[in-house]
Design a protein around this motif. Structure first.
Motif, PDB file in Angstrom:
ATOM      1  N   GLN A 101      -0.602  -7.513   1.847  1.00  0.00           N
ATOM      2  CA  GLN A 101      -0.021  -6.265   1.344  1.00  0.00           C
ATOM      3  C   GLN A 101       0.884  -5.624   2.386  1.00  0.00           C
ATOM      4  O   GLN A 101       1.964  -5.100   2.054  1.00  0.00           O
ATOM      5  CB  GLN A 101      -1.142  -5.307   0.942  1.00  0.00           C
ATOM      6  CG  GLN A 101      -1.870  -5.714  -0.324  1.00  0.00           C
ATOM      7  CD  GLN A 101      -3.088  -4.863  -0.585  1.00  0.00           C
ATOM      8  OE1 GLN A 101      -3.878  -4.567   0.310  1.00  0.00           O
ATOM      9  NE2 GLN A 101      -3.250  -4.439  -1.830  1.00  0.00           N
ATOM     10  N   GLU A 124       5.037  -5.091   2.213  1.00  0.00           N
ATOM     11  CA  GLU A 124       5.707  -3.808   2.479  1.00  0.00           C
ATOM     12  C   GLU A 124       6.808  -3.993   3.513  1.00  0.00           C
ATOM     13  O   GLU A 124       7.933  -3.488   3.354  1.00  0.00           O
ATOM     14  CB  GLU A 124       4.687  -2.788   2.980  1.00  0.00           C
ATOM     15  CG  GLU A 124       5.302  -1.499   3.518  1.00  0.00           C
ATOM     16  CD  GLU A 124       4.578  -0.968   4.740  1.00  0.00           C
ATOM     17  OE1 GLU A 124       5.268  -0.373   5.596  1.00  0.00           O
ATOM     18  OE2 GLU A 124       3.354  -1.150   4.859  1.00  0.00           O
ATOM     19  N   ARG A 138       0.858  -5.698  -3.627  1.00  0.00           N
ATOM     20  CA  ARG A 138       0.680  -4.252  -3.548  1.00  0.00           C
ATOM     21  C   ARG A 138       0.054  -3.717  -4.832  1.00  0.00           C
ATOM     22  O   ARG A 138       0.016  -4.386  -5.861  1.00  0.00           O
ATOM     23  CB  ARG A 138       2.039  -3.562  -3.317  1.00  0.00           C
ATOM     24  CG  ARG A 138       2.811  -4.031  -2.106  1.00  0.00           C
ATOM     25  CD  ARG A 138       2.156  -3.663  -0.804  1.00  0.00           C
ATOM     26  NE  ARG A 138       2.062  -2.215  -0.598  1.00  0.00           N
ATOM     27  CZ  ARG A 138       1.629  -1.655   0.521  1.00  0.00           C
ATOM     28  NH1 ARG A 138       1.229  -2.405   1.532  1.00  0.00           N
ATOM     29  NH2 ARG A 138       1.562  -0.345   0.637  1.00  0.00           N
TER      30      ARG A 138
END
Length: 339
Positions: free
Chosen positions: A66, A70, A148
């Motif tokens: 995750q 990002e 995400r």
């Protein structure tokens, strides 16, 4: 109150300096702690006279996949010349990465980028922010996040409700009322999403409120962090920029969308999701505070949290949100405005 481990008791200045040195940086020993509850974020001065910002991630919140997703989104935005501060490449044990694992901690480093709060009373500033968010969303729509979180349903509110219930967080005398209000709100949130069968989902900033947006005279608005990046509808990055009474919020929204639509088309039907997204954030925020309560920073910053008065006030607010969502549900779906 039972919550997840704080995870930062071991993170001394010496340990953070050692971690940065292991990642190839040369700090001169000066550290300035920056405002962040979720992670530990510091400005570190280097021996060459420059400064960087180091973010040490809270254990157990995001997976490596995750965080790296990002970071990849931020770097993709920079390549598209969208003003976002992306993490730097570090070299750890011969491997180039934006997420360093050193001494049991995970951290990222980015260039220092200053700025001030935007003047949201100025319609031209809001139009510029609207154009900026549209450019971010143009990149965000290229492909979806794989790892995400997603705010395309009421699932985040359900998970927050379930965690609070399972950990017996609420004051006993108000727990039944809160759970009843939360359950009815979750049903209404899901109904609001269900009424948007062709909802466009894209990669978003996710926590786009004025405190997370910086302004410089030459660059205009920019983000220095995408820690809450998520998958969801475009309106999620717009509604938290609104404030004041309904008329003031309407003027702000008009200016934002005027700028936004000069770059990218906006689906006006998404405005019907604002109250649902607001309600979901309220439930999610209560669980977020409860999960972090063992971190000493949280009782100091939020001394009112967890009291019977807090939960009673939340019951009132959730019931008000239920009424607001009902009003939105009853409005004619074809109206291209928020009123």
């Amino acid at each position: 109150m039972t919550s997840s481990p704080a995870g930062f008791g071991h993170l001394t200045p010496e340990r953070m300096l050692d971690a940065m040195e292991h990642a190839g940086l040369r700090p001169d020993g000066r550290l300035l702690q920056l405002n962040s509850y979720e992670n530990r974020v510091l400005q570190a001065y280097l021996e060459d006279g420059s400064a960087v910002v180091a973010k040490f991630y809270r254990s157990g919140r995001w997976s490596d996949a995750q965080i790296l997703e990002e970071h990849a989104f931020a770097r993709e935005l920079v390549e598209a010349e969208v003003p976002v501060v992306a993490p730097m490449m570090l070299e750890v044990d011969g491997q180039a990465t934006t997420l360093a694992h050193v001494l049991g901690d995970r951290f990222a480093v980015s260039p220092r980028q200053g700025g001030r709060a935007p003047e949201l009373e100025d319609p031209e500033v809001l139009r510029w922010i609207g154009r900026f968010l549209a450019r971010l969303h143009e990149v965000g729509q290229r492909h979806p996040f794989e790892h995400r979180v997603s705010w395309n349903t009421a699932q985040p509110a359900r998970e927050a409700r379930d965690w609070l219930r399972d950990h017996d967080i609420l004051a006993p005398d108000v727990a039944p009322q809160w759970h009843d209000a939360a359950e009815r709100c979750i049903t209404a949130i899901q109904a609001a999403f269900d009424q948007q069968p062709q909802l466009r989902s894209l990669r978003l900033h996710g926590d786009c409120h004025p405190g997370n947006l910086l302004w410089t005279p030459d660059r205009g608005p920019h983000f220095v962090d995408l820690d809450d990046a998520m998958q969801g509808p475009a309106v999620q990055d717009l509604w938290m920029m609104l404030s004041g009474d309904p008329e003031a919020a309407r003027r702000q929204l008009d200016a934002l969308l005027d700028g936004y639509e000069s770059v990218r088309e906006f689906d006006w039907r998404e405005l019907r999701l604002i109250e649902a997204l607001r309600t979901q954030r309220m439930i999610h925020h209560s669980a977020w505070l409860a999960r972090r309560w063992e971190d000493p920073a949280f009782p100091l910053a939020f001394p009112w949290f967890g009291t019977p008065n807090y939960w009673s006030d939340q019951v009132v607010k959730l019931r008000e949100q239920l009424d607001a969502m009902q009003i939105e549900a009853e409005k004619a779906s074809g109206l291209p405005s928020w009123d």
